[in-house]
Design a protein around this motif. Sequence first.
Motif, mmCIF file in Angstrom:
data_model
loop_
_atom_site.group_PDB
_atom_site.id
_atom_site.type_symbol
_atom_site.label_atom_id
_atom_site.label_comp_id
_atom_site.label_asym_id
_atom_site.label_seq_id
_atom_site.Cartn_x
_atom_site.Cartn_y
_atom_site.Cartn_z
ATOM 1 N N UNK A 31 0.821 -1.212 0.000
ATOM 2 C CA UNK A 31 0.000 0.000 0.000
ATOM 3 C C UNK A 31 0.856 1.264 0.000
ATOM 4 N N UNK A 32 2.143 1.144 0.335
ATOM 5 C CA UNK A 32 3.038 2.304 0.341
ATOM 6 C C UNK A 32 3.600 2.600 -1.042
ATOM 7 N N UNK A 33 3.393 1.698 -1.985
ATOM 8 C CA UNK A 33 3.900 1.882 -3.346
ATOM 9 C C UNK A 33 2.754 2.218 -4.271
ATOM 10 N N UNK A 34 2.906 3.140 -5.168
ATOM 11 C CA UNK A 34 4.046 4.052 -5.307
ATOM 12 C C UNK A 34 4.076 5.060 -4.163
ATOM 13 N N UNK A 35 5.308 5.438 -3.810
ATOM 14 C CA UNK A 35 5.448 6.379 -2.709
ATOM 15 C C UNK A 35 6.818 7.036 -2.691
ATOM 16 N N UNK A 36 6.891 8.154 -1.992
ATOM 17 C CA UNK A 36 8.159 8.869 -1.869
ATOM 18 C C UNK A 36 8.904 8.372 -0.628
ATOM 19 N N UNK A 37 10.019 9.004 -0.321
ATOM 20 C CA UNK A 37 10.866 8.572 0.784
ATOM 21 C C UNK A 37 10.099 8.540 2.105
ATOM 22 N N UNK A 38 9.336 9.571 2.402
ATOM 23 C CA UNK A 38 8.624 9.639 3.677
ATOM 24 C C UNK A 38 7.553 8.553 3.781
ATOM 25 N N UNK A 91 7.929 3.238 -7.595
ATOM 26 C CA UNK A 91 6.800 2.359 -7.884
ATOM 27 C C UNK A 91 7.011 0.940 -7.376
ATOM 28 N N UNK A 92 8.280 0.499 -7.292
ATOM 29 C CA UNK A 92 8.574 -0.874 -6.877
ATOM 30 C C UNK A 92 9.754 -0.900 -5.909
ATOM 31 N N UNK A 93 9.919 -2.013 -5.240
ATOM 32 C CA UNK A 93 11.068 -2.195 -4.357
ATOM 33 C C UNK A 93 12.347 -2.225 -5.185
ATOM 34 N N UNK A 94 12.276 -2.735 -6.403
ATOM 35 C CA UNK A 94 13.451 -2.749 -7.282
ATOM 36 C C UNK A 94 13.912 -1.330 -7.598
#
Length: 136
Positions: free
Chosen positions: A82-89, A118-121
């Motif tokens: 749920x945190x993706x896509x997301x910025x650093x914060x 968008x992804x962990x990669x």
Amino acid sequence: MERGNSKHGPRLDDQMNREVAGTVAGKAGARAEPWREAEPSGEDQPPVSRVPGGENQTGVPQGMTPAEVEQRSRLGRYISLSALPGDRETLRHSARDNEAPDDVLAELDRLPSDTEFRTVSEVWAALGHANESTRW
């Protein structure tokens, strides 16, 4: 109910029961008949093996080491989908909520603040690590 007519007698019945006893009882190797076994390799061919050889033996994608795969996986365990896509914060908040260790939070602090991942990669690459060069 007996029909009074049979194609074979009790002795043949017993023999047939012994022949299928392993299959009926589910014993290991009961179906290992010679004609079911794999043929051996030819003279000019490598020996048969169920384990692939070469680079892909460990299941690690090309361009990464097993340690890098484990580290990227560890990072991904603490970032919720749920945190993706997301910025650093957003990523750091998700990791903190998932009780990430301090070293993972420190890694996320190194991310640029103005980029959305968008992804962990993508997070892994932004931290300066290599992703796989070829997908399966």
